[in-house]
Structures are given as structure tokens and as C-alpha cells.
Design an enzyme around this catalytic site. Sequence first.
Site, short mmCIF file in Angstrom:
data_model
loop_
_atom_site.label_atom_id
_atom_site.label_comp_id
_atom_site.label_asym_id
_atom_site.label_seq_id
_atom_site.Cartn_x
_atom_site.Cartn_y
_atom_site.Cartn_z
N HIS A 18 -5.13 -17.82 -20.53
CA HIS A 18 -5.62 -16.79 -19.75
C HIS A 18 -4.98 -15.39 -20.40
O HIS A 18 -3.81 -15.32 -19.87
CB HIS A 18 -5.68 -16.92 -18.36
CG HIS A 18 -6.45 -15.81 -17.78
ND1 HIS A 18 -7.70 -15.88 -17.05
CD2 HIS A 18 -6.40 -14.30 -17.98
CE1 HIS A 18 -7.88 -14.78 -16.49
NE2 HIS A 18 -7.21 -13.68 -16.89
N HIS B 224 -5.19 -11.08 -21.62
CA HIS B 224 -5.97 -9.87 -22.09
C HIS B 224 -5.09 -9.18 -23.23
O HIS B 224 -3.99 -8.86 -22.95
CB HIS B 224 -5.90 -8.89 -20.74
CG HIS B 224 -6.75 -9.39 -19.45
ND1 HIS B 224 -7.86 -9.13 -19.51
CD2 HIS B 224 -6.39 -10.20 -18.61
CE1 HIS B 224 -8.34 -9.85 -18.09
NE2 HIS B 224 -7.24 -10.39 -17.81
N LEU B 225 -5.82 -9.13 -24.28
CA LEU B 225 -4.91 -8.56 -25.59
C LEU B 225 -5.72 -7.22 -25.85
O LEU B 225 -4.95 -6.48 -26.77
CB LEU B 225 -5.16 -9.54 -26.67
CG LEU B 225 -4.60 -10.92 -26.47
CD1 LEU B 225 -4.76 -11.73 -27.94
CD2 LEU B 225 -2.89 -10.94 -26.57
N LYS C 238 -16.69 -16.26 -19.38
CA LYS C 238 -15.86 -15.80 -18.27
C LYS C 238 -17.04 -15.15 -17.31
O LYS C 238 -17.98 -14.38 -17.65
CB LYS C 238 -14.91 -14.76 -18.79
CG LYS C 238 -14.07 -14.07 -17.99
CD LYS C 238 -13.28 -15.01 -16.79
CE LYS C 238 -12.62 -14.38 -15.82
NZ LYS C 238 -11.56 -13.78 -16.11
N HIS D 127 -13.31 -15.72 -12.50
CA HIS D 127 -12.58 -14.85 -11.74
C HIS D 127 -13.26 -15.20 -10.39
O HIS D 127 -13.80 -14.80 -10.27
CB HIS D 127 -12.74 -13.41 -12.17
CG HIS D 127 -12.01 -12.50 -11.32
ND1 HIS D 127 -10.91 -11.84 -11.85
CD2 HIS D 127 -11.94 -12.13 -9.96
CE1 HIS D 127 -10.09 -11.10 -10.83
NE2 HIS D 127 -10.79 -11.19 -9.70
N HIS E 3 -6.30 -17.83 -12.52
CA HIS E 3 -5.02 -17.27 -11.80
C HIS E 3 -5.25 -17.39 -10.38
O HIS E 3 -5.54 -16.46 -9.57
CB HIS E 3 -4.94 -15.55 -11.94
CG HIS E 3 -6.38 -15.03 -12.31
ND1 HIS E 3 -7.20 -15.10 -11.20
CD2 HIS E 3 -6.92 -14.12 -13.31
CE1 HIS E 3 -8.45 -14.36 -11.51
NE2 HIS E 3 -8.24 -13.96 -12.92
N LEU F 71 -4.81 -8.23 -9.88
CA LEU F 71 -5.89 -8.91 -9.19
C LEU F 71 -6.58 -10.30 -9.54
O LEU F 71 -6.36 -10.53 -10.88
CB LEU F 71 -7.34 -8.19 -9.23
CG LEU F 71 -7.45 -6.70 -8.44
CD1 LEU F 71 -8.50 -5.92 -8.71
CD2 LEU F 71 -7.36 -7.00 -6.82
N ASP G 131 -2.35 -14.53 -17.57
CA ASP G 131 -3.35 -13.26 -17.21
C ASP G 131 -2.44 -11.99 -17.64
O ASP G 131 -2.30 -10.82 -16.85
CB ASP G 131 -3.54 -13.22 -15.66
CG ASP G 131 -4.58 -12.18 -15.39
OD1 ASP G 131 -5.31 -11.87 -16.15
OD2 ASP G 131 -4.97 -11.88 -14.21
N HIS H 57 -1.59 -2.28 -19.08
CA HIS H 57 -2.12 -0.93 -18.83
C HIS H 57 -0.96 0.16 -19.17
O HIS H 57 0.22 -0.21 -18.90
CB HIS H 57 -2.60 -0.64 -17.50
CG HIS H 57 -3.73 -1.54 -17.09
ND1 HIS H 57 -5.01 -1.22 -17.47
CD2 HIS H 57 -3.78 -2.82 -16.26
CE1 HIS H 57 -5.71 -2.39 -16.61
NE2 HIS H 57 -5.11 -3.28 -16.34
N ALA I 165 -5.10 -2.35 -11.97
CA ALA I 165 -4.48 -3.62 -11.73
C ALA I 165 -4.27 -4.69 -12.83
O ALA I 165 -4.86 -4.49 -13.98
CB ALA I 165 -5.75 -4.55 -10.92
O1 DOR Z 1 -4.90 -7.60 -12.65
C1 DOR Z 1 -5.94 -7.87 -13.37
N1 DOR Z 1 -6.06 -7.37 -14.79
N2 DOR Z 1 -6.62 -8.84 -12.98
C2 DOR Z 1 -7.91 -8.94 -13.70
O2 DOR Z 1 -9.02 -9.86 -13.41
C3 DOR Z 1 -8.30 -8.15 -14.88
C4 DOR Z 1 -7.06 -7.50 -15.28
C5 DOR Z 1 -7.39 -6.36 -16.44
O3 DOR Z 1 -7.83 -6.65 -17.20
O4 DOR Z 1 -6.62 -5.43 -16.33
ZN ZN Z 2 -7.34 -11.76 -16.41
#
Ligand code: DOR
Ligand code: ZN
Length: 338
Positions: free
Chosen positions: A14, A16-17, A98, A135, A173, A218, A246, A250, A262
Amino acid sequence: MTDTITIRRPDDWHVHLRDGDMLARVAPYSARQFARAIVMPNLKPPVTTVVAASAYRERIRAAAGSGFEPLMTAYLTDSIDPDELARGHAEGVWVAAKLYPAGATTNSDSGVTDIANIRPALQRMQDIGMVLCVHGEVTGEEVDVFDREAVFIDRILAPLVRDYPDLRIVLEHITTRDAAQFVAAAPATVAATITPQHMMLGRNALFAGGLRPHHYCLPVLKREEHRAAVRAAATSGSAKFFLGTDSAPHARADKESDCGCAGVFNAPFALEAYLQMFDEDGAIDRFEAFASLNGPAFYGLPPNEARITLARRPTGVPPEVDGLVPFLAGGMLDWALA
Ligand code: DOR
Ligand code: ZN
């Protein structure tokens, strides 16, 4: 005392790229640690077509370099076409889809507003053996943010497991004892990923000495008893639990903001952080299963043949990595990836 550990190369189930400049910055950190990764589709716009997913996969390959295989996911919407899912799965583009409940997290506005809307998609996924990643949080003001996972399990997940007995489901997660217990007791079609932050930190960490935006993700960190239950599940040796960072980068300004995003960017030192906790808990012998075996077994993929070695050596986490604040910034870890 064990001073080095050699295991099959792990995968991240899991991550996020992101895309564009952010993808170029973060992908090498995942590729340094992991052979494969389940890549989340919550881009803007979300990845809902086979064409978009294959193009995104190429951009990831270019950013990550050789030796890293992105495993792509489809973003489920109220109007997702089951035929499109089946085609992407048959063509080897999509490994999973997803489910984001609409409004649950970052870029989930196009997510699912009612499970009833995706029943045809879920039925098709069950028929073709496509994994559902979830999720697991309900939305809506009436539910306390700390209860959203537990309520989701009762209202949505338990009925889903009952209605689709052959659908493989990954509760992503997990953050609560409720989730750890539900997954442990569920049929073999249900598994869960666990992040390093939810194993290491309880919700006090959000307020340690002041407001700590880099610990905000999150589902949000939970109280201590839940953290301990999640960590015990990870180190238990059960094949139902496996590694999913996860990692969700950001920009610093978007985290340290009046309305901060988040996400925890843990890709740079994820393995070292996980291993440290397995070591602290006397579970080093279960680390390889969690990091490198349970995930592929659940997804029906072979484990990686290559091996990696981690050595017990103090490792400092820099305060900043490529302009981003990494998980445990400025801290020390006991292990280093050789
Ligand atoms: O903290 C999080 N960031 N939880 C998520 O479900 C998405 C992720 C994001 O894409 O930033
Ligand atoms: Zn995620």
C-alpha cells in the site's frame, strides 16, 4: 543478539507514489526498499480507466528505475464499469481495486457514496479473482473521527465479507483492536496491511509538545490500547497481516498549514522502522513473513527471489529528505539497510 538479518526482498502492499515532480522525488525511496508495490489510485483525477492506469504505470517505472514493479489499482466510483475492471485485470494492468468511501480521505471526492452502487463491480471482481483494497472508515459528522474504522467494520465490512464469500479483501492500514480482531477471526479471504506509524505511535503523538502535523494521517492514530493491538497483530506471525507503508507524501507547506493534509511520508526508512519494532518485541524471526511472504501469498503472487540484508547499526533519519519531512525526522533507528 542478532546483528544482521537477510530476508527475501520485501514488497509494499500500500503506497501513494503521486505523479509528476512528486513521483520523481519519492519513487526512488520505495524502489530502494521494495521490489513491488500496490500503488494507490487517488490521483487528481483518480485512476479509473485502463488507459490511465497503464500510462501511470509507465511514469512510475520511469521514475523508479528498473527492478521495481508497480502493481496498479483501479479507483472505484459509483459509476465504475465492471467491464472496464475486468478488462484491466485480464490485461494484467490492474491487480486490485480500491474502495474509498466518498470524503473519507485525500482525493476521495469521487469515491463511493453507497456500497449498493458498486455491487455489480464487486460481484465481477469476485468472479475474476480481483482483490478489493478498502479504506475502512465511514464518513459523516455523526461518527466520531476515532470511531470511524470500528463503525465501518460493523456497518460495511462485515456485511461485505458475508455477501461476497470468495472476494479477497484487504482492510488497509488498520488502526484499532476492532480491526485486528475482525481480520484475525475472518475467513482466509480477508487480510490487512499495517503501517509503521500505526504500530509505533498512539494518538498522544499528535500532540506531543504541540501540534504535530507530520504525525497526522488517516485513519488517524488511535489510543494506546489500539496501537498495541495493531502491533501485536503485525508481529503475531499470522499470515493475514502484512506490510503496507501507506507512505503518503505531501509538500511541507501542505502539512504545516491551517488545514493540513493527511499523510505520513515513511518510504525512506520504512523497513528499518518496522524491523526495529519486530526486534523490540522479540519477533525478528517473524519479520520476513510480514514483510516478504504474507503479502504475495494473499495476492497469489510468488515471493521475490532476491534477498536483502539489514544490519544493526545506528542510523539517523534526516530532518528533511528531498524537501519533504520523513517519518521519524531527526530521530535515530537501530537498523540500516545494507
Ligand atoms: O493519511 C492518508 N493519506 N490517508 C489516506 O487514506 C490517503 C493518504 C493520501 O493520499 O495522502
Ligand atoms: Zn493510503
